[in-house]
Design a protein around this motif. Structure first.
Motif, short mmCIF file in Angstrom:
data_model
loop_
_atom_site.label_atom_id
_atom_site.label_comp_id
_atom_site.label_asym_id
_atom_site.label_seq_id
_atom_site.Cartn_x
_atom_site.Cartn_y
_atom_site.Cartn_z
N SER C 49 32.97 3.57 -45.08
CA SER C 49 32.62 5.07 -45.82
C SER C 49 31.44 5.55 -45.14
O SER C 49 30.91 6.83 -45.29
CB SER C 49 32.70 5.10 -47.15
N ALA C 50 30.41 4.75 -44.64
CA ALA C 50 29.08 5.19 -44.12
C ALA C 50 28.66 4.02 -43.27
O ALA C 50 29.06 3.10 -43.08
CB ALA C 50 28.01 5.32 -45.05
N MET C 51 27.57 4.48 -42.49
CA MET C 51 26.83 3.50 -41.83
C MET C 51 25.43 3.55 -41.74
O MET C 51 24.69 4.87 -41.92
CB MET C 51 27.38 3.34 -40.40
N THR C 52 24.79 2.61 -41.36
CA THR C 52 23.10 2.92 -41.04
C THR C 52 22.83 2.33 -39.65
O THR C 52 23.34 1.32 -39.34
CB THR C 52 22.31 2.12 -42.11
N LEU C 53 22.18 2.98 -38.75
CA LEU C 53 21.71 2.92 -37.66
C LEU C 53 20.22 2.49 -37.57
O LEU C 53 19.25 3.20 -37.87
CB LEU C 53 22.08 3.85 -36.47
N GLU C 54 20.09 1.20 -37.29
CA GLU C 54 18.65 0.57 -37.10
C GLU C 54 18.24 0.95 -35.64
O GLU C 54 19.11 0.70 -34.80
CB GLU C 54 18.53 -0.67 -37.39
N HIS C 55 17.04 1.22 -35.53
CA HIS C 55 16.55 1.43 -33.76
C HIS C 55 15.12 0.69 -33.55
O HIS C 55 14.59 0.46 -34.53
CB HIS C 55 16.93 2.68 -33.37
N TYR C 56 14.81 0.63 -32.30
CA TYR C 56 13.61 0.07 -32.28
C TYR C 56 12.64 1.66 -31.83
O TYR C 56 12.90 1.86 -30.44
CB TYR C 56 13.75 -0.89 -31.13
N PRO C 57 11.83 2.01 -32.56
CA PRO C 57 10.98 3.05 -32.24
C PRO C 57 9.99 3.03 -31.07
O PRO C 57 9.66 1.67 -31.04
CB PRO C 57 10.32 3.61 -33.41
N GLY C 58 10.11 3.74 -30.32
CA GLY C 58 9.44 3.29 -28.93
C GLY C 58 10.05 2.81 -27.72
O GLY C 58 10.34 3.75 -26.66
N MET C 59 10.74 1.77 -27.97
CA MET C 59 11.70 1.57 -27.10
C MET C 59 13.02 2.26 -26.61
O MET C 59 13.37 2.58 -25.77
CB MET C 59 12.41 0.01 -27.15
N THR C 60 13.46 2.89 -28.00
CA THR C 60 14.48 3.88 -27.63
C THR C 60 14.32 4.89 -26.80
O THR C 60 15.08 5.38 -26.05
CB THR C 60 14.88 4.18 -29.32
N GLU C 61 13.21 5.64 -27.27
CA GLU C 61 12.53 6.73 -26.47
C GLU C 61 12.59 6.45 -24.84
O GLU C 61 13.05 7.21 -24.07
CB GLU C 61 11.32 7.38 -27.16
N LYS C 62 11.92 5.09 -24.56
CA LYS C 62 11.69 4.80 -23.24
C LYS C 62 13.00 4.46 -22.82
O LYS C 62 13.12 4.97 -21.47
CB LYS C 62 10.95 3.44 -23.46
#
Lengths: 83, 157, 157, 83
Positions: C49-62
Motif C-alpha cells: 500500500s506504500a513504500m519508503t525510499l531510502e537514499h544516500y544523500p550526496g552520492m545520489t546527486e553525484k
C-alpha cells in the motif's frame, strides 16, 4: 467509384476528389491507374511510372493486383510523412 | 484511445489524466513530436517557420485504431493514448502525442517507440512545409522511418 | 538537470516547462515511474500500500549528474531532466521522472530508456515496501535490471 | 573514517553512521570489511560472505581492492532498488 487525391497528387491533378465510372474490363488497382492516365497530361505526369505513389482501397493500403468494384473508395497519395 | 484533431493539446494534462486513479500502472512512457524550426541544410538557408499537415479523414482514424490494437496485443498495456493533429502548425507547436502505461517499464518504452515508428510510416498524413518566404514544399518520406518499422517486423517480441 | 526531493512533482508541468521556447526540439520522450499497488504473487496475498525510499544523500546527486552527462555525450540532446523522490510514497504516487528532448525521435527514446536503466542499477536508492498490515520489507534487486543495463554497455551507440 | 550503512545493513547493524579509526595495516576496502567483522555478531551477520553488498568510497562504487585512507567516506549498502 470515388477517387481521392492527397498532397502533391492533389495539387498536380488539381482536384481532391472525383467520381469515375468503371468500364467492365477495369478489375484491379493497376487497371484503375491505367484508366486515370487516359484522362490527360496532368494525370499522366502525376501517376507516371517514375512516381512513388500509394493506393488505398476502402481506407486500407492496396497492392496493384488488388480487386476493385464500383462502390469502392479509391485513394491515391505519396508515401506518408506524418508524426 | 485515439484522437485526430486540428486543435493543439496539453501534453502534461493528457499524461496526468491517463495515470489518475489506476494504481496498476508502474510506468508511463510518452513521446511528443513538435514542429522544429530548422535550417534546410541540404538545399538552401531558408527557415521552416510553419507547416500544414494534410490527412485522409476516415483512413487516419482507422489506421490509428489498428496501430493501437496491435500494440495492445503485443504488450501488456494498462492504457494507450494517441493524439495526432492536422492543419497548420507553427514552429514549437505539438504535432503528435503517444502515451503508453503499463505495469512494466520495458513494455511502456517499447510500445511507445513502436507506435511512433508505425505512425510515421502508416498513418496517412502529409507535411507541407512553409519557409519564411511563405513558399510551400511537400516533404519527402524518409527511408529512416521505413527502417525503424522493419525493426519491429523482424523482432520476436 | 537533476533534482532529488521528497516532494511529489507534476509530470505534465515538468514536461511542458522543458519544451517551452526551444524550437530546436523535434521530440520529447518522458518516463514516469509510479508506486504500483500490486499483489505479492510469490509469497502471499498481502497488498503493497506504500513504500519508503531510502537514499544516500550526496552520492545520489553525484550519480544522477554522472548519468545525465553520459547520456548527453552519447546522444544529441537539447535538454535532460531527471527527478527522483525519496521518503514515503503511497500507491499511485510518482517516484521518478526522466525527460529527454532532442531534434530526433530515436535519440529521445533511446536516451530516456538508457537513463531509466542506469538509474535502476546505479543510483543509490533502496525500497522498503509496506503491506496493508504495516509490515516493512526491503525489496531485493532484480536481475532483469542488471540485464537491461548490459544492453547499453554492449551496444555500439 | 566515517562509515555509513543503508537499507537492511543499517537495520541489521543498528546504526546509520559511525566513526572508526584505521589501524596501519588497513589499506583496502576488503581490509575495512574484515575490521568491521571484528566488531560483533551483528557486523559478522550483516557483512557475511553470503551477503551481496556494495561499497562506495567517497561516493563512488569501489571494488574490494580499492585503497582507503583515514579521511574517506566509506558506505556499505545492498544492491540498489530505486526507480
Amino acid at each position: 467509384m470515388k477517387v481521392l487525391y492527397f498532397a502533391w497528387l492533389r495539387t498536380k491533378i488539381g482536384c481532391a476528389e472525383e467520381e469515375i465510372s468503371l468500364p467492365e474490363n477495369v478489375k484491379t488497382v493497376a487497371d484503375v491507374l491505367d484508366l486515370l492516365r487516359t484522362k490527360g497530361d496532368a494525370y499522366v505526369e502525376a501517376l507516371g511510372e517514375d512516381k512513388v505513389i500509394r493506393v488505398a482501397v476502402n481506407q486500407d493500403y492496396a497492392p496493384l493486383d488488388h480487386p476493385v468494384k464500383q462502390g469502392d473508395e479509391f485513394a491515391i497519395f505519396p508515401p506518408v510523412t506524418g508524426g | 484511445m485515439i484522437r485526430v484533431q486540428a486543435e493543439n493539446f496539453d501534453v502534461g494534462a493528457e499524461i496526468n489524466a491517463l495515470s489518475e486513479g489506476n494504481t496498476a500502472i508502474g510506468g508511463i512512457c510518452s513521446f511528443v513530436g513538435l514542429v522544429r524550426d530548422f535550417q534546410h541544410t541540404k538545399d538552401d538557408d531558408t527557415r521552416v517557420s510553419a507547416m500544414t499537415l494534410e490527412h485522409y479523414p476516415g483512413m487516419t482514424e482507422k489506421k490509428l485504431a489498428e496501430i493501437e490494437e496491435i500494440a495492445r496485443q503485443r504488450w501488456p498495456l494498462e492504457d494507450v493514448l494517441i493524439i495526432h493533429r492536422y492543419g497548420r502548425m507553427e514552429a514549437g507547436e505539438n504535432i503528435v502525442l503517444v502515451v503508453t502505461a503499463s505495469a512494466h517499464r520495458k513494455a511502456a518504452f517499447e510500445s511507445a517507440e513502436f507506435l511512433m515508428d508505425y505512425l510515421k510510416t502508416k498513418a496517412p498524413f502529409w507535411k507541407l512545409e512553409e519557409d519564411d518566404q511563405g513558399q510551400g514544399k511537400w516533404v519527402d518520406a524518409r527511408d529512416a522511418d521505413d527502417h525503424a518499422l522493419t525493426k519491429w517486423e523482424k523482432s520476436q517480441l
